[in-house]
Design an enzyme around this catalytic site. Sequence first.
Site, PDB file in Angstrom:
ATOM      1  CG  HIS A  95       3.362   8.565  -6.272  1.00  0.00           C
ATOM      2  ND1 HIS A  95       4.195   9.501  -5.700  1.00  0.00           N
ATOM      3  CD2 HIS A  95       2.652   8.017  -5.248  1.00  0.00           C
ATOM      4  CE1 HIS A  95       3.988   9.534  -4.400  1.00  0.00           C
ATOM      5  NE2 HIS A  95       3.058   8.640  -4.098  1.00  0.00           N
ATOM      6  CB  SER A  96       4.764   4.823  -4.768  1.00  0.00           C
ATOM      7  OG  SER A  96       5.060   3.931  -3.736  1.00  0.00           O
ATOM      8  CG  MET A  97       5.058  -0.654  -8.075  1.00  0.00           C
ATOM      9  SD  MET A  97       3.788  -1.938  -7.950  1.00  0.00           S
ATOM     10  CE  MET A  97       2.611  -1.319  -9.165  1.00  0.00           C
TER      11      MET A  97
END
Length: 255
Positions: A95-97
């Site tokens: 998720h995300s990074m």
Amino acid sequence: MSVSPADDGLWCRRFHPAPEAAHRLVCFPHAGGSASYYLPVSTALSPRVDVVAVQYPGRQDRRNEPLIDDVGTLADRVHHALRGWDDRPLTFFGHSMGALVGFEVARRFEREGRGPVRLFASGRRAPSRYRDENVHRRTDDGIIAEVRAMSGTDDRLLGDDELIRMILPALRGDYRAVETYRCEPGATVDCPITALVGDSDPKTTVDEARDWQKHTTAEFGLHVLPGGHFYLNSRAAEVLKLLGEHFAARPAQRL
């Protein structure tokens, strides 16, 4: 807790070890996040799936270790730590990074001929989609405001000065890693990619998420769910259902 030959128990966390599971899910946290964010995923999927959550340096029990503020270097270290965990098919979820780290770790595994069977890239625009962001250069208050706006951290924690001081270095380092990341031109993986995004995510538009399709030579899927950057918090059931369908569609296999 058992560890792989390349892992000293710091990088890979198994909250519900499932040694007989036919599949293994490796989860990569968001900026400022930790392995414990994926405890509910492990709870829901065990014992059918062996869930491994990656713990980056600089947070929780690793808070006194040097931060890694470069995605490539972090991916190198995670890849090394995951050697020995690939005795069964690996699925990556970031998720995300974590989506960028998962993508880069997948590339490293594929160079060795042992890539994941699928990458789930959540809440992050495609590696080739660039925005000029500089959150990591803001004041401490500026970083806290950014995290609060993303609703990724409990407001009770953000109101505790001592806890803020503990998490700020990791947040700043992670933002630096993400904001200075540059994808190699034409970089792809051979495994399928499923992109997930909240329909009101200020950090990733649907079009930016759709461009993950350019980074796989295999099939691609896009799922748009209601919510912002941390749509996962309120839409966990839908995401877990998607993961369950993925594993159910794959035959039991041990390598």
